[in-house]
Design an enzyme around this catalytic site. Structure first.
Site, short mmCIF file in Angstrom:
data_model
loop_
_atom_site.label_atom_id
_atom_site.label_comp_id
_atom_site.label_asym_id
_atom_site.label_seq_id
_atom_site.Cartn_x
_atom_site.Cartn_y
_atom_site.Cartn_z
N GLY A 123 -7.10 -36.30 -17.13
CA GLY A 123 -6.68 -35.84 -15.81
C GLY A 123 -5.39 -35.04 -15.86
N SER A 125 -5.38 -31.86 -17.14
CA SER A 125 -5.81 -30.45 -17.16
C SER A 125 -5.80 -29.79 -18.53
CB SER A 125 -4.94 -29.62 -16.19
OG SER A 125 -5.17 -30.04 -14.90
N GLU A 159 -14.88 -22.60 -14.61
CA GLU A 159 -15.15 -24.04 -14.51
C GLU A 159 -16.43 -24.28 -13.69
OE1 GLU A 159 -13.19 -27.66 -15.71
OE2 GLU A 159 -11.99 -25.85 -15.53
N ASP A 171 -5.50 -26.78 -10.76
CA ASP A 171 -5.15 -26.95 -12.17
C ASP A 171 -4.86 -25.62 -12.84
OD1 ASP A 171 -5.92 -29.44 -11.40
OD2 ASP A 171 -7.74 -29.50 -12.61
N TYR A 221 -17.25 -36.35 -8.71
CA TYR A 221 -16.38 -35.29 -8.19
C TYR A 221 -17.16 -34.28 -7.33
CZ TYR A 221 -12.95 -31.55 -8.01
OH TYR A 221 -12.07 -30.59 -7.57
C1 GLA Z 1 -9.42 -32.03 -10.54
C2 GLA Z 1 -9.82 -30.64 -10.08
C3 GLA Z 1 -8.81 -30.08 -9.07
C4 GLA Z 1 -8.53 -31.06 -7.93
C5 GLA Z 1 -8.26 -32.46 -8.49
C6 GLA Z 1 -8.15 -33.50 -7.41
O1 GLA Z 1 -8.22 -31.97 -11.26
O2 GLA Z 1 -9.92 -29.76 -11.16
O3 GLA Z 1 -9.25 -28.85 -8.56
O4 GLA Z 1 -9.57 -31.08 -7.01
O5 GLA Z 1 -9.25 -32.89 -9.41
O6 GLA Z 1 -7.05 -33.27 -6.62
#
Ligand code: GLA
Length: 385
Positions: A123, A125, A159, A171, A221
């Site tokens: 999480g 990125s 993505e 991100d 998600y």
């Molecule tokens: C992931 C996604 C982002 C965002 C977050 C939640 O990191 O890539 O775009 O939606 O989750 O805030």
């Protein structure tokens, strides 16, 4: 990184002359979760972990990619179909190449080597950092002159199209445009962004990795995003001025409560309240009111857990235990949820108590050494001559 990029490239593809080296950081989101794809507000900042990519142009249409840390290679051809399913890092590198080919900006193949220090799947990125570093290197190799926001958008599209995650832009935007020692307030509706100073006055943001891994594409998600879209369709039918959850106020939401299915109502309540929290948190941070910032972090976690339902028992436990420590002002899950990390605002004098309380709960404690809000910034670092 101890081995120089030129040596790394030579090890895989021979003479590195003409290769471009670019790097992009990971990010941690301080507050504003699942608001970006609802046209809302987010407040991420960069971390001192990055991905480095070395790219050299070829004169044919072959693409050769080496993932240095993993010892993996792929040889591809721009004119052959590529299967991106279950292919790990491939969509994030080849997707960027492919997208630029589709847009008519690139006509030749490349050699690519990459490596990185952003923990994968936590999480933070790592995939956005890989996309942005790849795009930056290609930008220089092919003289594309992509502006930073267009580059972030392109990486977000990659993505969606190649990795199958219908993410928002946070991100990629944070990785591309984050600046040292500042958080980045992004209005995801019009992509206006403001760098917000972070006077932390004896406090630190500390990241704790739950160790729980769940691939975004396989998780709920996309499902959450679909639910938000369903809620918008529903609300738009009653009030045509609502085109995204950003348009909802607490009052309008309360007015439509009876007609919305309960789970959609809860999703909306999270987004509406989270947007308010981000704006307030920004002000509090800029004014140095850290206790208030911490309370907003705490409220954000509860909303993600109860209304948006993206937490995980391991994350809840970490947040709960963190709040038991005097000097912890706030703790919340960061990123998509379903696993990954928490971010904690901790007084420096309480760091050892914090570690004592949390360390027994995690297998790998190394995330706590990640520096949040650092000099790390996306850039081309070298053109090898
Ligand atoms: C992931 C996604 C982002 C965002 C977050 C939640 O990191 O890539 O775009 O939606 O989750 O805030």
């Amino acid at each position: 990184m101890t081995i120089r990029a030129a040596v790394l490239f030579r090890d895989h593809f021979g003479d590195p002359t003409g290769a471009v080296v670019a790097r992009a950081p990971g990010r941690v989101n301080l507050i504003g979760e699942h608001t970006d794809y609802n046209d809302g507000f987010v407040l991420p900042t960069t971390i001192d972990r990055h991905v480095e990519v070395v790219v050299r142009r070829r004169s044919d249409r072959k693409v050769r990619i080496a993932a240095a840390d993993l010892g993996e290679h792929r040889d591809l051809d721009l004119d052959q179909p590529i299967d991106y399913s279950n292919s790990g890092w491939l969509p994030y590198v080849m997707g960027v190449v492919h997208e630029l080919v589709q847009r008519g900006r690139i006509h030749f193949g490349v050699e690519v080597v990459f490596r990185g220090t952003v923990p994968r799947g936590a999480g933070l990125s790592s995939s956005a950092a890989l996309e942005v570093a790849t795009a930056l290197a290609l930008d220089t190799v092919f003289n594309l002159w992509l502006n930073p926001i267009d580059m972030a958008r392109l990486c977000r599209d990659v993505e969606h199209r190649y990795a199958g995650v219908r993410c928002g832009i946070m991100d990629q935007f944070a990785s591309r445009l984050g600046r040292s020692d500042h958080a980045l307030l992004i209005d995801c509706r019009n992509l206006d962004a403001r760098h917000v100073p972070m006077p932390l006055d004896g406090h630190r943001f500390v990241i704790v990795d739950s160790g729980v891994r769940r691939e975004l594409a396989e998780s709920d998600y996309n499902q959450r995003r679909t639910e938000c879209e369903e809620a918008v369709t529903f609300l738009h039918g009653m009030d045509a001025s609502i085109t995204s959850l950003r348009d909802l106020t607490p009052d309008t939401l309360a007015r439509h409560k009876e007609r919305l299915p309960p789970d959609l109502f809860a999703r909306c309540r999270h987004v509406v309240s989270e947007n308010h929290r981000v704006l307030e948190a920004c002000e509090r941070l800029a004014n140095g009111d850290l206790p208030a910032f911490g309370r907003l972090m705490k409220a954000s976690h509860l909303s993600l857990r109860n209304d948006f339902e993206v937490s995980h028992p391991a994350l809840d436990r970490l947040v709960e235990e963190a709040h038991r420590v005097d000097g912890v002002l706030g703790s919340r899950l960061t990123g998509a949820g379903f696993g990954g990390c928490t971010v904690n605002l901790v007084a420096e004098t309480s760091l050892s108590d914090f570690e004592r309380q949390l360390e027994p709960l995690v297998d790998d404690w190394s995330a706590r050494s990640i520096v949040v809000g650092t000099p790390e910034q996306a850039r081309v670092t070298e053109v090898i001559t």
